[in-house]
Design a protein around this motif. Structure first.
Motif, PDB file in Angstrom:
ATOM      1  N   HIS A  51      39.565  26.608  38.772  1.00 30.73           N
ATOM      2  CA  HIS A  51      38.142  26.376  39.012  1.00 30.73           C
ATOM      3  C   HIS A  51      37.377  27.613  38.571  1.00 30.73           C
ATOM      4  O   HIS A  51      37.827  28.739  38.818  1.00 30.73           O
ATOM      5  CB  HIS A  51      37.884  26.103  40.497  1.00 30.73           C
ATOM      6  N   PRO A  52      36.225  27.440  37.921  1.00 30.18           N
ATOM      7  CA  PRO A  52      35.478  28.606  37.430  1.00 30.18           C
ATOM      8  C   PRO A  52      34.820  29.434  38.522  1.00 30.18           C
ATOM      9  O   PRO A  52      34.368  30.551  38.256  1.00 30.18           O
ATOM     10  CB  PRO A  52      34.427  27.988  36.503  1.00 30.18           C
ATOM     11  N   GLY A  53      34.734  28.889  39.739  1.00 32.79           N
ATOM     12  CA  GLY A  53      34.033  29.582  40.806  1.00 32.79           C
ATOM     13  C   GLY A  53      32.548  29.250  40.802  1.00 32.79           C
ATOM     14  O   GLY A  53      32.038  28.625  39.869  1.00 32.79           O
ATOM     15  N   ASP A  54      31.847  29.679  41.835  1.00 34.78           N
ATOM     16  CA  ASP A  54      30.446  29.302  41.999  1.00 34.78           C
ATOM     17  C   ASP A  54      29.482  30.470  41.958  1.00 34.78           C
ATOM     18  O   ASP A  54      28.343  30.369  42.409  1.00 34.78           O
ATOM     19  CB  ASP A  54      30.268  28.519  43.298  1.00 34.78           C
ATOM     20  N   LYS A  55      29.919  31.597  41.395  1.00 34.84           N
ATOM     21  CA  LYS A  55      28.980  32.691  41.186  1.00 34.84           C
ATOM     22  C   LYS A  55      27.982  32.314  40.084  1.00 34.84           C
ATOM     23  O   LYS A  55      28.336  31.611  39.143  1.00 34.84           O
ATOM     24  CB  LYS A  55      29.725  33.965  40.798  1.00 34.84           C
ATOM     25  N   PRO A  56      26.742  32.775  40.184  1.00 33.61           N
ATOM     26  CA  PRO A  56      25.775  32.480  39.117  1.00 33.61           C
ATOM     27  C   PRO A  56      26.251  32.984  37.757  1.00 33.61           C
ATOM     28  O   PRO A  56      26.882  34.035  37.655  1.00 33.61           O
ATOM     29  CB  PRO A  56      24.519  33.223  39.576  1.00 33.61           C
ATOM     30  N   GLY A  57      25.964  32.217  36.727  1.00 37.85           N
ATOM     31  CA  GLY A  57      26.393  32.568  35.384  1.00 37.85           C
ATOM     32  C   GLY A  57      27.832  32.168  35.147  1.00 37.85           C
ATOM     33  O   GLY A  57      28.311  31.161  35.682  1.00 37.85           O
ATOM     34  N   LEU A  58      28.529  32.946  34.342  1.00 32.90           N
ATOM     35  CA  LEU A  58      29.932  32.658  34.044  1.00 32.90           C
ATOM     36  C   LEU A  58      30.864  33.139  35.146  1.00 32.90           C
ATOM     37  O   LEU A  58      32.030  32.725  35.208  1.00 32.90           O
ATOM     38  CB  LEU A  58      30.336  33.314  32.722  1.00 32.90           C
ATOM     39  N   GLY A  59      30.376  34.041  35.994  1.00 32.35           N
ATOM     40  CA  GLY A  59      31.218  34.521  37.085  1.00 32.35           C
ATOM     41  C   GLY A  59      32.254  35.532  36.644  1.00 32.35           C
ATOM     42  O   GLY A  59      33.301  35.671  37.279  1.00 32.35           O
ATOM     43  N   VAL A  60      31.993  36.244  35.555  1.00 33.36           N
ATOM     44  CA  VAL A  60      32.915  37.268  35.055  1.00 33.36           C
ATOM     45  C   VAL A  60      32.093  38.448  34.578  1.00 33.36           C
ATOM     46  O   VAL A  60      30.956  38.293  34.131  1.00 33.36           O
ATOM     47  CB  VAL A  60      33.816  36.702  33.936  1.00 33.36           C
ATOM     48  N   ASP A  61      32.656  39.646  34.697  1.00 32.32           N
ATOM     49  CA  ASP A  61      31.929  40.854  34.309  1.00 32.32           C
ATOM     50  C   ASP A  61      32.890  41.785  33.574  1.00 32.32           C
ATOM     51  O   ASP A  61      34.072  41.485  33.435  1.00 32.32           O
ATOM     52  CB  ASP A  61      31.370  41.541  35.560  1.00 32.32           C
ATOM     53  N   ILE A  62      32.391  42.897  33.109  1.00 32.00           N
ATOM     54  CA  ILE A  62      33.221  43.934  32.501  1.00 32.00           C
ATOM     55  C   ILE A  62      32.927  45.263  33.185  1.00 32.00           C
ATOM     56  O   ILE A  62      31.769  45.650  33.362  1.00 32.00           O
ATOM     57  CB  ILE A  62      33.003  44.038  30.975  1.00 32.00           C
ATOM     58  N   ASP A  63      33.984  45.920  33.626  1.00 33.42           N
ATOM     59  CA  ASP A  63      33.882  47.246  34.216  1.00 33.42           C
ATOM     60  C   ASP A  63      33.907  48.250  33.059  1.00 33.42           C
ATOM     61  O   ASP A  63      34.971  48.584  32.535  1.00 33.42           O
ATOM     62  CB  ASP A  63      35.053  47.468  35.180  1.00 33.42           C
ATOM     63  N   GLU A  64      32.743  48.709  32.658  1.00 29.70           N
ATOM     64  CA  GLU A  64      32.651  49.544  31.457  1.00 29.70           C
ATOM     65  C   GLU A  64      33.334  50.895  31.624  1.00 29.70           C
ATOM     66  O   GLU A  64      33.869  51.451  30.656  1.00 29.70           O
ATOM     67  CB  GLU A  64      31.187  49.729  31.060  1.00 29.70           C
TER      68      GLU A  64
END
Length: 403
Positions: free
Chosen positions: A364-377
């Motif tokens: 399941h993609p999850g229910d966070k707004p947007g794509l629900g994925v980030d990058i720790d720069e």
């Protein structure tokens, strides 16, 4: 309107190379997109930095369709893996922004969920049949409902899909391309036994898949499909090179084994004939190499008219950003079939924190707004780019062949 104020490419290598595009807006909201093209990553990074990003500044981030058409039609030189991967990165990032501004996960913007989760398949591979089956049984214990079986071929030193790692397979290596040796006749003798023993050990409730990796002629693929009919495969993948879409007519004339193809496709034109003539059962085009969510939805829409289902590529050469986008796409389209899922390394998961999850064979993609994925720069900066190539393949007499 949310105006694009800046965009940049982030190159990182937490075990393998990934190219990520980050687009920022004047409303303090940013989005991320995947632009990874395995073995040619820096070509896409340059395309984005040198040619695409200057054209994005000042544009309305909400105008996803218009920006997609601008980058596709406006370049004049259309399609191709570099161009379409770059467009895909922009597209994913803009959908991420739109979802965050709306306060909704992207799949809700695509019409909402069409199912409770996306069935995924894992990769069971071994140096021989018994080892492959042993690993498939482990996937069963994890709760998978579908598993791809790949086994070493007697008489060949190396075989596609088989690695020393238990749950990871990364074919791209550093320095210069590895050269492997291939024999189709030896391969064709080994695969029916793999699936006969696989069914005996794993039963009939588990979906079984297999990847030929473009290594058969159409008539060889037809024979293989016919040989595998008693074992009721979920699909036979990439049975023959698909540059000639009509080649699949010959396979269809001889076997009822379901066919899947398309992980190296870049656009709807690569699969138009295959879909319209119902020469395949699953289209495997992926969100990062086929122009993003926007274009992949067009492919799925065409496929739905002909009862062809989706089965998107999902190997580790797609970052978690692509996996998230694929799941938002997959959970929303009516003709979803299955999603490939190769687990990323812990290092990659740390660089790309994400909301998607696996349970009982579904993701399941999850229910966070947007794509629900980030990058720790900060973490990403600690992993420098490491040049890597996919292998090349030769027949036993030295002739260059398909990898």
């Amino acid at each position: 309107m949310p105006t694009i104020t800046s965009a940049r490419v982030i190159v990182t290598c937490p075990g393998r190379n990934f190219i990520t595009l980050k687009i920022e807006t004047d409303q303090g909201v940013y989005g991320v997109g995947d632009a990874t093209l395995n073995g040619r990553e820096l070509a896409v990074a340059s395309y984005l930095t040198d040619h695409v990003i200057p054209c994005l500044i000042g544009r309305d981030a909400h105008r996803i369709e218009d920006i997609w058409q601008y980058l596709y039609k406006g370049a004049y030189w259309r399609r191709g893996p570099v161009t379409m991967s770059a467009i895909a990165a922009v597209d994913m990032a803009l959908w991420d922004i739109k979802g965050k501004l709306a306060g909704l996960p992207v799949y809700q913007l695509l019409g909402g969920a069409s199912r409770e989760g996306c069935m995924v398949y894992g990769h069971a591979n071994g140096s021989d049949i018994s080892e492959t089956i042993e690993r498939a049984q482990e996937y069963l214990e994890f709760g998978y409902k579908a598993v791809r079986l790949q086994s070493g071929v007697p008489g060949l030193k190396a075989t596609y899909g088989v690695s020393g790692e238990r749950f990871y397979y990364e074919p791209a290596k550093g320095n210069l391309p590895d050269e492997t040796c291939w024999s189709t006749s030896k391969y064709l003798r080994s695969v029916p036994e793999l699936f006969q023993k696989g069914r005996d050990a794993l039963g009939w409730d588990l979906h079984l898949l297999h990847d030929v990796h473009h290594r058969c002629t159409p008539i060889e693929a037809a024979r293989l499909g016919k040989d595998l009919e008693p074992y009721r495969l979920f699909w036979l993948e990439d049975a023959t090179p698909a540059e000639d879409q009509a080649a699949f007519r010959l396979i269809r004339q001889h076997t009822t084994t379901p066919l899947a193809v398309g992980e190296i496709f870049n656009s709807i034109w690569d699969c138009k004939q295959l879909i319209e003539e119902q020469l395949i059962d699953y289209i495997r085009a992926t969100v990062v190499h086929a122009g993003g969510i926007t274009h992949l939805r067009r492919i799925a829409g065409l496929a739905d008219l002909y009862q062809v289902r989706t089965g998107c590529h999902g190997a580790t050469d797609l970052s978690p950003v692509s996996m998230a986008a694929a799941l938002h796409f997959g959970i929303s389209v009516p003709n979803f079939g299955i999603q490939e899922y190769m687990r990323h390394t812990p290092e990659t998961d740390a660089v790309f924190p994400h909301a998607y999850s696996f349970q009982d064979g579904l993701m399941h993609p999850g229910d966070k707004p947007g794509l629900g994925v980030d990058i720790d720069e900060k973490l990403a900066a600690g992993y420098e780019y490491n040049r890597a190539y996919l292998p090349v393949n030769r027949l036993e007499d030295g002739t260059m062949f398909n990898w």
